[in-house]
Design an enzyme around this catalytic site. Structure first.
Site, PDB file in Angstrom:
ATOM      1  N   HIS A 137     -31.579  -8.570 -14.308  1.00  0.00           N
ATOM      2  CA  HIS A 137     -32.844  -8.292 -14.191  1.00  0.00           C
ATOM      3  C   HIS A 137     -33.636  -9.580 -14.570  1.00  0.00           C
ATOM      4  O   HIS A 137     -33.413 -10.390 -15.674  1.00  0.00           O
ATOM      5  CB  HIS A 137     -33.847  -7.267 -14.907  1.00  0.00           C
ATOM      6  CG  HIS A 137     -32.874  -5.852 -15.020  1.00  0.00           C
ATOM      7  ND1 HIS A 137     -32.116  -5.631 -16.029  1.00  0.00           N
ATOM      8  CD2 HIS A 137     -32.486  -4.979 -14.089  1.00  0.00           C
ATOM      9  CE1 HIS A 137     -31.234  -4.561 -15.923  1.00  0.00           C
ATOM     10  NE2 HIS A 137     -31.557  -4.030 -14.550  1.00  0.00           N
ATOM     11  N   GLN A 138     -34.695  -9.861 -13.746  1.00  0.00           N
ATOM     12  CA  GLN A 138     -35.670 -11.349 -14.153  1.00  0.00           C
ATOM     13  C   GLN A 138     -36.982 -10.864 -14.597  1.00  0.00           C
ATOM     14  O   GLN A 138     -37.599 -10.021 -13.618  1.00  0.00           O
ATOM     15  CB  GLN A 138     -35.578 -11.905 -12.908  1.00  0.00           C
ATOM     16  CG  GLN A 138     -34.302 -12.456 -12.488  1.00  0.00           C
ATOM     17  CD  GLN A 138     -33.377 -11.442 -11.360  1.00  0.00           C
ATOM     18  OE1 GLN A 138     -33.963 -11.062 -10.484  1.00  0.00           O
ATOM     19  NE2 GLN A 138     -32.175 -11.079 -11.931  1.00  0.00           N
TER      20      GLN A 138
END
Length: 399
Positions: free
Chosen positions: A330-331
């Site tokens: 996830h960013q």
């Protein structure tokens, strides 16, 4: 958050777990480790083989069947095949240190240059929701200068491990692509006051699996692929202390922090322990030398000797003898909220410090990594920001 849970139909129980999550649960129970259920946005009895590629039954309540539908029902128009190029920021005599955002310029994508069109959309409120990798470049291309834009990028780095479970003689049912993607997890305890690493199951299709597999020999690759459906794939995810930067589209700078590396190593070893304890015939990592262990007849001492050699080696470009293939789960946090412009790219309402009427409403506003899947956190944050945008528009009508 309760509003989000209700709208996307989150359930906390799972009637029937898939093969991979059975591995996690059985391995943890045999090791005396705590295994926790994972809430998901589908019914309790949802069990299919295509969750990673879109639910054919429509039971997984993603954005496409919830929030976007709500927006269209309330009069929203969705333009597909468009790419935002920059926001329109103009001087306003009523604003001393800020500009006012008047809309956005976008390009309608086309295979032919001659048929590409420019859209000039005027709006009282404009929202950047391109995700943590694309929102910063859009803001930069719009002329914003805040030093926090693109900085503080967290990626939730992950490493993968695999374990092969022959169908004959195994109490674990099913194939690795059946059932919910993630319904069980283990928090890795490393002696720190708070856990920073978790073990969960990966949603790898055959092609993704083949890409990650280290090339040892042609025969080995064929053997691994023939065993794909009964190969459990686990990953360890770290709540990264280190951070990176993204200010230009397609160019991400990130270096793994030493503390994060140690936590990934502990988590990777935990993945392997869990699968061995669950009865795997063979386990391994995705290290370039094809690191693996045949489990039949192997005692605890041999297992520990093998695990001592399991490291969070650098990536392919690290230059080391051994290297691993990393991924980002996830960013987040590349346009984080802050109390003032020195601490964040946007304020507590999600509004840019430099552009009145310009809001950021995605995972990039999170102040730091959250350590687990941030979907609910992002949607809840977006829900709150949307309420603030509505309040902003009401005030604008009165002025």
């Amino acid at each position: 958050m309760d509003e989000v849970w209700g709208r996307i139909g989150v359930t906390e129980n799972c009637v029937e777990e898939g093969f991979q999550n059975q591995v996690v649960r059985k391995g943890c129970e045999n090791l005396g480790l705590k295994v926790e259920g994972v809430a998901r946005n589908s019914t309790e009895n949802h069990y299919c083989g295509s969750c990673s590629y879109g639910c054919r039954r429509g039971e997984k309540k993603g954005t496409d069947s919830t929030w976007l539908v709500d927006a269209v029902n309330d009069g929203a128009v969705i333009l597909t095949g468009c790419k935002a190029e920059k926001f329109l920021l103009v001087k306003d005599k009523n604003l001393e240190q800020r500009k006012r955002c008047k809309g956005v310029i976008a390009t309608v994508e086309s295979e032919s240059e001659s048929t590409r069109m420019k859209l000039h959309i005027e709006a009282k409120a404009s929202v950047a929701a391109c995700g943590a990798l694309f929102t910063p470049p859009l803001l930069v291309s719009s002329g914003l200068k805040n030093k926090n834009i693109g900085k503080n990028l967290h990626l939730h780095p992950v490493l993968f491990a695999w374990g092969y479970f022959p169908e004959s003689g195994s109490q674990l049912r099913g194939k690795n692509f059946e059932g919910g993607i993630i319904t069980s997890m283990n928090k890795v305890i490393t002696g720190e006051p708070n856990f920073r690493t978790i073990v969960q199951t990966a949603g790898f299709g055959p092609a993704s699996y083949a890409v990650f597999l280290p090339w040892v020999a042609g025969k080995d690759m064929k053997d691994r692929m023939s065993k794909y459906s009964r190969t459990a794939l686990l990953f360890t995810l770290v709540r990264d202390v280190g951070s990176g930067e993204v200010r230009e589209e397609g160019r991400v700078s990130y270096k793994l922090n030493k503390f994060d590396e140690e936590n990934l190593k502990a988590g990777l070893r935990q993945c392997l322990r869990i699968m061995i304890a669950a009865g795997a015939a063979e386990v391994g990592t995705f290290q370039n030398n094809g690191q693996r262990l045949e489990c039949e007849g192997v005692g605890g001492e041999d297992v520990e000797k093998f695990l001592e050699k399991v490291m969070a080696a650098g990536g392919p470009s690290s230059g080391g003898q051994y290297w691993n293939t990393y991924a980002s789960a996830h960013q987040m946090s590349s346009c984080r909220m802050g109390a003032d412009e020195r601490d964040g790219a946007v304020d507590g309402n999600g509004e840019s410090w430099e552009g009145k009427g310009l809001f950021v409403c995605d995972g990039s506003v999170l102040p730091t990594a959250v350590g687990v899947n941030p979907m609910i956190t992002i949607e809840s944050t977006a829900y709150c920001i949307s309420k603030r945008i509505a309040d902003y528009l009401d005030k604008e009508k009165q002025t």
